[in-house]
Motif scaffolding. Sequence first.
Motif, PDB file in Angstrom:
ATOM      1  N   HIS A   1       0.851  -1.183   0.000  1.00 29.98           N
ATOM      2  CA  HIS A   1       0.000   0.000   0.000  1.00 29.98           C
ATOM      3  C   HIS A   1       0.891   1.238   0.000  1.00 29.98           C
ATOM      4  N   VAL A   2       0.307   2.359  -0.386  1.00 32.56           N
ATOM      5  CA  VAL A   2       1.036   3.634  -0.423  1.00 32.56           C
ATOM      6  C   VAL A   2       0.676   4.422   0.829  1.00 32.56           C
ATOM      7  N   ALA A   3       1.693   4.862   1.554  1.00 35.42           N
ATOM      8  CA  ALA A   3       1.465   5.606   2.797  1.00 35.42           C
ATOM      9  C   ALA A   3       2.412   6.791   2.862  1.00 35.42           C
ATOM     10  N   VAL A   4       2.062   7.775   3.683  1.00 36.32           N
ATOM     11  CA  VAL A   4       2.931   8.926   3.900  1.00 36.32           C
ATOM     12  C   VAL A   4       3.802   8.638   5.106  1.00 36.32           C
ATOM     13  N   SER A   5       5.110   8.684   4.892  1.00 35.09           N
ATOM     14  CA  SER A   5       6.043   8.401   5.974  1.00 35.09           C
ATOM     15  C   SER A   5       6.168   9.608   6.883  1.00 35.09           C
ATOM     16  N   GLY A   6       5.953   9.388   8.182  1.00 32.64           N
ATOM     17  CA  GLY A   6       6.059  10.479   9.140  1.00 32.64           C
ATOM     18  C   GLY A   6       7.473  10.982   9.308  1.00 32.64           C
ATOM     19  N   ASP A   7       8.437  10.114   9.051  1.00 27.68           N
ATOM     20  CA  ASP A   7       9.839  10.486   9.245  1.00 27.68           C
ATOM     21  C   ASP A   7      10.330  11.455   8.180  1.00 27.68           C
ATOM     22  N   VAL A   8      10.013  11.163   6.918  1.00 25.92           N
ATOM     23  CA  VAL A   8      10.554  11.980   5.832  1.00 25.92           C
ATOM     24  C   VAL A   8       9.485  12.800   5.120  1.00 25.92           C
ATOM     25  N   GLY A   9       8.215  12.585   5.474  1.00 29.24           N
ATOM     26  CA  GLY A   9       7.149  13.346   4.844  1.00 29.24           C
ATOM     27  C   GLY A   9       6.936  13.014   3.388  1.00 29.24           C
ATOM     28  N   LYS A  10       7.362  11.827   2.990  1.00 25.34           N
ATOM     29  CA  LYS A  10       7.220  11.414   1.602  1.00 25.34           C
ATOM     30  C   LYS A  10       6.289  10.211   1.495  1.00 25.34           C
ATOM     31  N   LYS A  11       5.731  10.045   0.317  1.00 25.14           N
ATOM     32  CA  LYS A  11       4.919   8.860   0.070  1.00 25.14           C
ATOM     33  C   LYS A  11       5.835   7.655  -0.068  1.00 25.14           C
ATOM     34  N   THR A  12       5.508   6.622   0.670  1.00 28.19           N
ATOM     35  CA  THR A  12       6.330   5.413   0.676  1.00 28.19           C
ATOM     36  C   THR A  12       5.468   4.219   0.306  1.00 28.19           C
ATOM     37  N   ILE A  13       6.011   3.358  -0.531  1.00 29.71           N
ATOM     38  CA  ILE A  13       5.307   2.136  -0.914  1.00 29.71           C
ATOM     39  C   ILE A  13       5.769   1.022   0.028  1.00 29.71           C
ATOM     40  N   LYS A  14       4.827   0.525   0.816  1.00 31.17           N
ATOM     41  CA  LYS A  14       5.159  -0.474   1.841  1.00 31.17           C
ATOM     42  C   LYS A  14       4.718  -1.863   1.376  1.00 31.17           C
ATOM     43  N   PHE A  15       5.669  -2.799   1.372  1.00 30.38           N
ATOM     44  CA  PHE A  15       5.388  -4.180   0.976  1.00 30.38           C
ATOM     45  C   PHE A  15       5.318  -5.086   2.191  1.00 30.38           C
ATOM     46  N   ARG A  16       4.461  -6.112   2.088  1.00 30.87           N
ATOM     47  CA  ARG A  16       4.339  -7.114   3.138  1.00 30.87           C
ATOM     48  C   ARG A  16       4.336  -8.506   2.495  1.00 30.87           C
ATOM     49  N   ALA A  17       4.905  -9.459   3.204  1.00 30.45           N
ATOM     50  CA  ALA A  17       4.899 -10.849   2.745  1.00 30.45           C
ATOM     51  C   ALA A  17       5.385 -11.733   3.886  1.00 30.45           C
ATOM     52  N   TYR A  18       5.025 -13.009   3.825  1.00 29.90           N
ATOM     53  CA  TYR A  18       5.556 -13.986   4.779  1.00 29.90           C
ATOM     54  C   TYR A  18       6.066 -15.162   3.951  1.00 29.90           C
ATOM     55  N   CYS A  19       7.390 -15.270   3.845  1.00 33.53           N
ATOM     56  CA  CYS A  19       8.016 -16.243   2.947  1.00 33.53           C
ATOM     57  C   CYS A  19       8.333 -17.546   3.675  1.00 33.53           C
ATOM     58  N   THR A  20       7.941 -18.633   3.057  1.00 35.74           N
ATOM     59  CA  THR A  20       8.158 -19.952   3.655  1.00 35.74           C
ATOM     60  C   THR A  20       9.371 -20.671   3.088  1.00 35.74           C
ATOM     61  N   GLU A  21       9.955 -20.117   2.032  1.00 29.51           N
ATOM     62  CA  GLU A  21      11.131 -20.726   1.415  1.00 29.51           C
ATOM     63  C   GLU A  21      12.176 -19.647   1.145  1.00 29.51           C
ATOM     64  N   PRO A  22      13.452 -19.926   1.391  1.00 28.59           N
ATOM     65  CA  PRO A  22      14.501 -18.922   1.156  1.00 28.59           C
ATOM     66  C   PRO A  22      14.562 -18.455  -0.291  1.00 28.59           C
ATOM     67  N   ARG A  23      14.315 -19.380  -1.220  1.00 29.29           N
ATOM     68  CA  ARG A  23      14.359 -19.031  -2.639  1.00 29.29           C
ATOM     69  C   ARG A  23      13.398 -17.889  -2.950  1.00 29.29           C
ATOM     70  N   TYR A  24      12.209 -17.952  -2.389  1.00 35.18           N
ATOM     71  CA  TYR A  24      11.200 -16.935  -2.675  1.00 35.18           C
ATOM     72  C   TYR A  24      11.483 -15.642  -1.918  1.00 35.18           C
ATOM     73  N   TYR A  25      12.045 -15.771  -0.740  1.00 39.86           N
ATOM     74  CA  TYR A  25      12.393 -14.595   0.065  1.00 39.86           C
ATOM     75  C   TYR A  25      13.418 -13.729  -0.671  1.00 39.86           C
ATOM     76  N   TYR A  26      14.468 -14.358  -1.173  1.00 42.45           N
ATOM     77  CA  TYR A  26      15.519 -13.601  -1.855  1.00 42.45           C
ATOM     78  C   TYR A  26      15.060 -13.143  -3.241  1.00 42.45           C
ATOM     79  N   ALA A  27      14.209 -13.926  -3.888  1.00 49.59           N
ATOM     80  CA  ALA A  27      13.671 -13.511  -5.183  1.00 49.59           C
ATOM     81  C   ALA A  27      12.810 -12.262  -5.026  1.00 49.59           C
TER      82      ALA A  27
END
Length: 414
Positions: A323-349
């Motif tokens: 999702h796109v959010a406004v960062s309180g620290d820098v006052g800029k729009k930041t794109i925040k990613f979320r995921a829960y990886c079950t395999e190292p291959r997918y985590y690094y990919a």
Amino acid sequence: MLIEEIERRAANDKQDSRVTKCLYSFAVTIAEKSKEHSKRIIKQLPEFDLHDEVHLASVLSNLEQIIGDQALSSLSTYELFFLYTSSYLHDVGMALPDWELKAIEAVEAENEIYADEWKREFCSKSGGPITITLARQLVTRHANELYGDFERVRKWFFAPDSEEHLVEHLAQTIIQYQLFRSGFTKKLYSLTGEELRCYVQSLRIDFIRQTHHTRAYRYVKSLGRHITEEIMQPWGAAITHDLAEICQAHGEPMSYVEKMKTDAQYVGSETANLQFVASMLRVADIVHFSIDRAPSVLASEMQFLNDESFVHWAVKQQGVNYHVAVSGDVGKKTIKFRAYCTEPRYYYALHKYLDWVDQELVNYAKVSRRWELSFGKQVSERWSIPLADEVDRSGIDYDSEKFIWRPRFSWTRK
């Protein structure tokens, strides 16, 4: 928000509203035709993550969230039109009309024992592509087998404006595909049976993916004939030419974007910064990397021919969302990613992919600074989006019972 803003301006009584009404009507038509066209992608390229109406709508939503209501209201009507329509058109080159698929099949006849005799005429005897002159002659000779009556072709929304242009496009496609396949000649002749069939299909998929942005340029450039209003002639061709360049730009190096116009003019006093539109499209497109593009119900039914396609589906199924959010620290729009990886291959990919996203954010930051130098701060302000030059990865987690993340770890496929 984008199309609503164009519609609001079209309702005005000002002189420019005639142009805006025309652009609004054209934009609505493009969106509907593009959504219909996108349904062909999953049929022709079943391994691809979804490039259907969901993706098109998500790219548009990303544009609206990243740019924001206030900035959108300050953009020119042409810029709004280009942003809206390019979100729907940038991937049209992923789905080919029947006549173009037949041209590709004619090239592939080189590896078929029981291919139609007319297709064998397209086979290269040298291992490389045939000449453009011969390609044109063959397309003309076998027009009936490839596309039949041009009047039928003309009914397609993205059809070229003449039969001569259709012949040229098919001839160029044949040569490009032969040149692409020439790098795999040894492997092609080493396989037989089902292995050969799968490999030929895999090459076709890679070719369509790697060339879809240039194909989008050809398709979109022909749309000028659909702008029939007298006030827009002959500017319809100029507008669709620039729209085609924007669509092509999403698959080109950033140097391509840097050569685009920053003050394109058509009818009326408004201008368009094509570099801004192309940069925003690139960001909005690459950001749409999430689980909604790789539903498990479809993945379970697939037999992947290409390992890259499999990894892209598998990574997205690690619950990737953003999702796109406004960062309180820098006052800029930041794109925040979320995921829960079950395999190292997918985590690094996933992290590798987000490195590419970061690069696009940096690209926008660099090019936007040049606009301020060229136009001054007051004029360039409308293209200045307070966007962080890297995504927020703090929401990406992993199953620590299966693997341990190590800083500076370099993952390579075994």
